[in-house]
Scaffold this motif. Structure first.
Motif, PDB file in Angstrom:
ATOM      1  N   VAL A 125       0.737  -1.093   0.081  1.00  0.00           N
ATOM      2  CA  VAL A 125      -0.008   0.113   0.023  1.00  0.00           C
ATOM      3  C   VAL A 125       0.914   1.189   0.189  1.00  0.00           C
ATOM      4  O   VAL A 125       1.781   1.441   0.895  1.00  0.00           O
ATOM      5  CB  VAL A 125      -1.141   0.037   1.281  1.00  0.00           C
ATOM      6  N   PRO A 126       0.695   2.073  -1.162  1.00  0.00           N
ATOM      7  CA  PRO A 126       1.923   3.180  -1.086  1.00  0.00           C
ATOM      8  C   PRO A 126       1.241   3.966  -0.220  1.00  0.00           C
ATOM      9  O   PRO A 126      -0.120   4.303   0.007  1.00  0.00           O
ATOM     10  CB  PRO A 126       1.680   3.572  -2.460  1.00  0.00           C
ATOM     11  N   TYR A 127       2.024   5.293   0.160  1.00  0.00           N
ATOM     12  CA  TYR A 127       1.797   6.314   1.176  1.00  0.00           C
ATOM     13  C   TYR A 127       0.408   7.139   0.849  1.00  0.00           C
ATOM     14  O   TYR A 127      -0.473   7.643   1.329  1.00  0.00           O
ATOM     15  CB  TYR A 127       2.753   7.346   1.259  1.00  0.00           C
ATOM     16  N   GLU A 128       0.287   7.359  -1.052  1.00  0.00           N
ATOM     17  CA  GLU A 128      -0.710   8.009  -1.384  1.00  0.00           C
ATOM     18  C   GLU A 128      -2.206   7.460  -1.217  1.00  0.00           C
ATOM     19  O   GLU A 128      -3.148   8.110  -1.022  1.00  0.00           O
ATOM     20  CB  GLU A 128      -0.505   8.208  -2.789  1.00  0.00           C
ATOM     21  N   LYS A 129      -2.146   6.150  -0.775  1.00  0.00           N
ATOM     22  CA  LYS A 129      -3.590   5.439  -0.535  1.00  0.00           C
ATOM     23  C   LYS A 129      -3.996   5.510   0.939  1.00  0.00           C
ATOM     24  O   LYS A 129      -4.957   5.332   1.105  1.00  0.00           O
ATOM     25  CB  LYS A 129      -3.290   3.817  -0.953  1.00  0.00           C
ATOM     26  N   LEU A 130      -2.918   6.224   1.760  1.00  0.00           N
ATOM     27  CA  LEU A 130      -3.489   6.298   3.049  1.00  0.00           C
ATOM     28  C   LEU A 130      -4.240   7.553   3.336  1.00  0.00           C
ATOM     29  O   LEU A 130      -4.047   8.562   2.724  1.00  0.00           O
ATOM     30  CB  LEU A 130      -2.144   6.314   4.034  1.00  0.00           C
ATOM     31  N   HIS A 131      -5.261   7.513   4.260  1.00  0.00           N
ATOM     32  CA  HIS A 131      -5.959   8.626   4.943  1.00  0.00           C
ATOM     33  C   HIS A 131      -5.626   9.001   6.202  1.00  0.00           C
ATOM     34  O   HIS A 131      -6.146   8.363   6.975  1.00  0.00           O
ATOM     35  CB  HIS A 131      -7.515   8.431   4.473  1.00  0.00           C
ATOM     36  N   LEU A 132      -4.786   9.827   6.161  1.00  0.00           N
ATOM     37  CA  LEU A 132      -4.167  10.270   7.557  1.00  0.00           C
ATOM     38  C   LEU A 132      -4.808  11.434   8.039  1.00  0.00           C
ATOM     39  O   LEU A 132      -4.015  12.159   9.042  1.00  0.00           O
ATOM     40  CB  LEU A 132      -2.764  10.158   7.194  1.00  0.00           C
ATOM     41  N   TRP A 133      -5.927  11.953   7.626  1.00  0.00           N
ATOM     42  CA  TRP A 133      -6.464  13.381   7.986  1.00  0.00           C
ATOM     43  C   TRP A 133      -6.649  13.439   9.763  1.00  0.00           C
ATOM     44  O   TRP A 133      -6.413  14.351  10.433  1.00  0.00           O
ATOM     45  CB  TRP A 133      -7.707  13.561   7.502  1.00  0.00           C
ATOM     46  N   TYR A 134      -6.835  12.292  10.445  1.00  0.00           N
ATOM     47  CA  TYR A 134      -6.960  12.293  11.630  1.00  0.00           C
ATOM     48  C   TYR A 134      -5.922  11.626  12.732  1.00  0.00           C
ATOM     49  O   TYR A 134      -5.909  11.557  13.956  1.00  0.00           O
ATOM     50  CB  TYR A 134      -8.134  11.535  12.427  1.00  0.00           C
ATOM     51  N   ALA A 216     -17.415   5.507   0.160  1.00  0.00           N
ATOM     52  CA  ALA A 216     -17.046   6.308   1.491  1.00  0.00           C
ATOM     53  C   ALA A 216     -16.359   5.801   2.456  1.00  0.00           C
ATOM     54  O   ALA A 216     -15.747   6.312   3.067  1.00  0.00           O
ATOM     55  CB  ALA A 216     -18.861   6.691   2.067  1.00  0.00           C
ATOM     56  N   CYS A 217     -16.564   4.298   2.590  1.00  0.00           N
ATOM     57  CA  CYS A 217     -15.656   3.623   3.615  1.00  0.00           C
ATOM     58  C   CYS A 217     -14.369   3.900   3.223  1.00  0.00           C
ATOM     59  O   CYS A 217     -13.568   3.875   4.043  1.00  0.00           O
ATOM     60  CB  CYS A 217     -16.291   2.304   3.505  1.00  0.00           C
ATOM     61  N   ILE A 218     -14.153   3.618   1.944  1.00  0.00           N
ATOM     62  CA  ILE A 218     -12.667   3.415   1.315  1.00  0.00           C
ATOM     63  C   ILE A 218     -11.918   5.099   1.829  1.00  0.00           C
ATOM     64  O   ILE A 218     -10.844   5.102   2.278  1.00  0.00           O
ATOM     65  CB  ILE A 218     -12.420   3.383  -0.148  1.00  0.00           C
ATOM     66  N   ALA A 219     -12.740   6.054   1.613  1.00  0.00           N
ATOM     67  CA  ALA A 219     -12.344   7.462   1.977  1.00  0.00           C
ATOM     68  C   ALA A 219     -12.009   7.504   3.349  1.00  0.00           C
ATOM     69  O   ALA A 219     -11.229   8.301   3.643  1.00  0.00           O
ATOM     70  CB  ALA A 219     -13.331   8.451   1.289  1.00  0.00           C
ATOM     71  N   GLN A 220     -12.666   6.883   4.180  1.00  0.00           N
ATOM     72  CA  GLN A 220     -12.414   6.925   5.582  1.00  0.00           C
ATOM     73  C   GLN A 220     -11.450   6.045   6.029  1.00  0.00           C
ATOM     74  O   GLN A 220     -10.549   6.522   7.241  1.00  0.00           O
ATOM     75  CB  GLN A 220     -13.702   6.516   6.267  1.00  0.00           C
ATOM     76  N   CYS A 221     -11.031   5.017   5.377  1.00  0.00           N
ATOM     77  CA  CYS A 221     -10.161   4.200   6.029  1.00  0.00           C
ATOM     78  C   CYS A 221      -8.466   4.527   5.798  1.00  0.00           C
ATOM     79  O   CYS A 221      -8.155   5.137   4.835  1.00  0.00           O
ATOM     80  CB  CYS A 221     -10.178   2.763   5.086  1.00  0.00           C
ATOM     81  N   PRO A 222      -8.070   4.769   7.042  1.00  0.00           N
ATOM     82  CA  PRO A 222      -6.616   5.268   7.106  1.00  0.00           C
ATOM     83  C   PRO A 222      -5.678   4.435   6.633  1.00  0.00           C
ATOM     84  O   PRO A 222      -4.486   5.070   5.947  1.00  0.00           O
ATOM     85  CB  PRO A 222      -6.540   5.547   8.859  1.00  0.00           C
ATOM     86  N   SER A 223      -5.979   3.130   6.648  1.00  0.00           N
ATOM     87  CA  SER A 223      -4.749   1.997   6.415  1.00  0.00           C
ATOM     88  C   SER A 223      -4.813   1.678   4.979  1.00  0.00           C
ATOM     89  O   SER A 223      -4.063   0.578   4.298  1.00  0.00           O
ATOM     90  CB  SER A 223      -4.710   1.141   7.244  1.00  0.00           C
ATOM     91  N   HIS A 224      -6.142   1.911   4.222  1.00  0.00           N
ATOM     92  CA  HIS A 224      -6.336   1.207   2.772  1.00  0.00           C
ATOM     93  C   HIS A 224      -6.648  -0.054   2.914  1.00  0.00           C
ATOM     94  O   HIS A 224      -6.071  -0.880   2.201  1.00  0.00           O
ATOM     95  CB  HIS A 224      -5.225   1.715   1.683  1.00  0.00           C
ATOM     96  N   ALA A 225      -7.233  -0.635   3.919  1.00  0.00           N
ATOM     97  CA  ALA A 225      -7.353  -1.983   4.305  1.00  0.00           C
ATOM     98  C   ALA A 225      -8.955  -2.420   3.378  1.00  0.00           C
ATOM     99  O   ALA A 225      -9.178  -3.576   3.579  1.00  0.00           O
ATOM    100  CB  ALA A 225      -7.649  -2.066   5.808  1.00  0.00           C
TER     101      ALA A 225
END
Ligand SMILES: Cc1cc2nc3c(=O)[nH]c(=O)nc-3n(C[C@H](O)[C@H](O)[C@H](O)COP(=O)(O)OP(=O)(O)OC[C@H]3O[C@@H](n4cnc5c(N)ncnc54)[C@H](O)[C@@H]3O)c2cc1C
Ligand code: SF4
Ligand code: SF4
Length: 240
Positions: A125-134, A216-225
């Protein structure tokens, strides 16, 4: 070999003793000064379900063993497994410990009339795929190192590692890339109520009758799981 071969400055005996005591507390019965010559006979006499042979090689890494694939002979005997220095390959504590872990899977599968296959590794999982906003900013820490003049005076570890608190801090910085750590963000973010929570450690169930594939779930997932996939003749759906 960890007691009689590896010097104490590399393997402090109090730590070794504590680890052996820990294994004992987990329920392992240790029988010392008990030589085994005939594995299959001992197996029958003991009425054991399976045997793991880890008799070591009593040799350094550089020494070549003629017929060093002899350990493979044990593959031919059902219920008898081998690992550590007695089997071919690199001889080190790390490898021997890894063999023990692998043996656990193999023996468990064998007892259940199955064959263990190492599960395939997840896609990177590359860095760009992570959602780290929180995620909060948390810088890495430098590991303490011995000064050059101290290194000349003894065998103390040069790179000193982390104590318990620092280790916890470093572990908490992990993004768990590609792995679900049950943060419930996808569950909270699904507008259709399509995601159900299972017991702790068992993840989530997605109801594909309700899932619209909105992402929407994917946009929320911090770890791209979680990802979207298309099923033949089915609408696109989410998949954890
Ligand atoms: C001098 C030396 C220094 C080393 N230094 C390092 C190091 O710094 N770092 C590192 O990672 N690795 C090091 N190694 C390698 C490491 O010790 C081994 O890879 C590791 O201990 C292998 O674990 P094992 O369980 O397979 O075998 P072992 O640790 O050798 O354990 C085998 C056990 O089986 C017992 N046994 C043997 N035959 C029988 C029998 N017939 N019946 C009953 N019991 C039996 C033995 O008494 C022993 O207790 C070193 C090895 C040597 C020789
Ligand atoms: S893709 Fe499906 S599961 Fe994910 S948020 Fe949308 S409806 Fe919910
Ligand atoms: S799939 Fe992602 S968002 Fe959902 S619980 Fe796991 S880590 Fe959190």
């Amino acid at each position: 070999m960890m007691r009689y071969g590896i010097p104490s400055y590399r393997r402090p005996r109090p730590i070794l003793n504590a680890e052996i005591a820990c294994i004992g507390r987990m329920g392992v019965r240790i029988s010392l000064n008990r030589r085994v010559d005939q594995v299959e006979i001992e197996n029958q006499l003991g009425d054991f379900d399976a045997v793991f042979v880890a008799i070591g090689a009593h040799l350094g890494e550089q020494v070549d063993i003629p017929k060093r694939d002899a350990g493979k002979v044990l593959d031919a005997v059902p219920g008898i497994f081998a690992g550590g220095d007695v089997t071919p390959g690199t001889r080190s504590v790390t490898y021997a410990t890894g063999h023990g872990g692998k043996a656990v899977h193999c023996i468990h599968a064998w007892l259940n009339q199955r064959t263990w296959q190492k599960p395939p590794s997840s896609a990177l999982v590359p860095y760009e795929k992570l959602h780290l906003w929180y995620h909060t900013e948390a810088n890495s820490q430098a590991q303490p190192m011995l000064a050059a003049e101290q290194r000349q005076r003894g065998f103390d570890e040069v790179l000193q590692g982390f104590d318990k608190d620092r280790t916890r801090y470093e572990a908490s910085r992990c993004y768990c890339c590609g792995n679900c750590f049950e943060c419930d963000a996808c569950y909270g973010g699904c507008p259709e109520g399509a995601i159900g929570i299972l017991d702790t450690g068992h993840g989530y169930r997605i109801d594909y009758e309700l899932c619209t594939g909105c992402g929407a779930c994917i946009a929320q997932c911090p770890s791209h799981a979680i990802s979207l996939f298309s099923r033949p003749n089915q609408p696109t759906g989410a998949n954890t």
